[in-house]
Enzyme design. Structure first.
Site: not given
Ligand code: 5GP
Ligand code: ZN
Length: 114
Positions: A7, A30, A100
């Site tokens: 958010c 990412d 996402h």
């Molecule tokens: P999930 O593991 O929930 O499917 O994916 C979360 C993704 O968010 C991960 O691939 C992680 O690298 C990315 N991520 C986490 N924190 C940040 C951030 O502060 N900025 C960006 N651009 N990506 C993030």
């Molecule tokens: Zn949110």
């Protein structure tokens, strides 16, 4: 949604490298890319996970899906192919609780995933 990382990224409170943006959705790179091209596509409104997809306006869901080939084409990964991933919940490997979709490309993906 307070204290939700994505958010804050959607509102611009936390910076990101944008790949695509509209009124309703944002695609940003990412921070820990798992492929040469790795962006996350989110609705700007807070939805926790795929389990709550019914709460998302279908027009926004359509916009997210239609943005995928557009982003892929603009970044030169459409022709060779790419992978779209949604991690849901603990077993799914979800670490950020704002829905996402990962769009990964630029290398050959393996199957089955880890
Ligand atoms: P999930 O593991 O929930 O499917 O994916 C979360 C993704 O968010 C991960 O691939 C992680 O690298 C990315 N991520 C986490 N924190 C940040 C951030 O502060 N900025 C960006 N651009 N990506 C993030
Ligand atoms: Zn949110």
């Amino acid at each position: 949604m307070e204290n939700c990382l994505f958010c804050k990224i959607a509102s611009g409170e936390i910076q990101s490298k944008k790949a695509y943006e509209s009124k309703n959705i944002l695609a940003f790179h990412d921070i820990t890319p798992q492929a040469p091209f790795h962006v996350l596509i989110i609705p700007k409104t807070h939805i926790s996970s795929m389990n709550q997809i019914g709460d998302l306006d279908p027009e926004i869901l359509k916009e997210i899906l239609q943005s995928i080939p557009k982003i892929a084409d603009e970044n030169g990964i459409a022709e060779k192919g790419y992978r779209v991933v949604n991690n849901c919940g603990n077993f799914g490997g979800q670490t950020v609780n704002h829905i996402h979709f990962h769009l990964l490309g630029g290398r050959h993906m393996k199957w089955p995933p880890g």
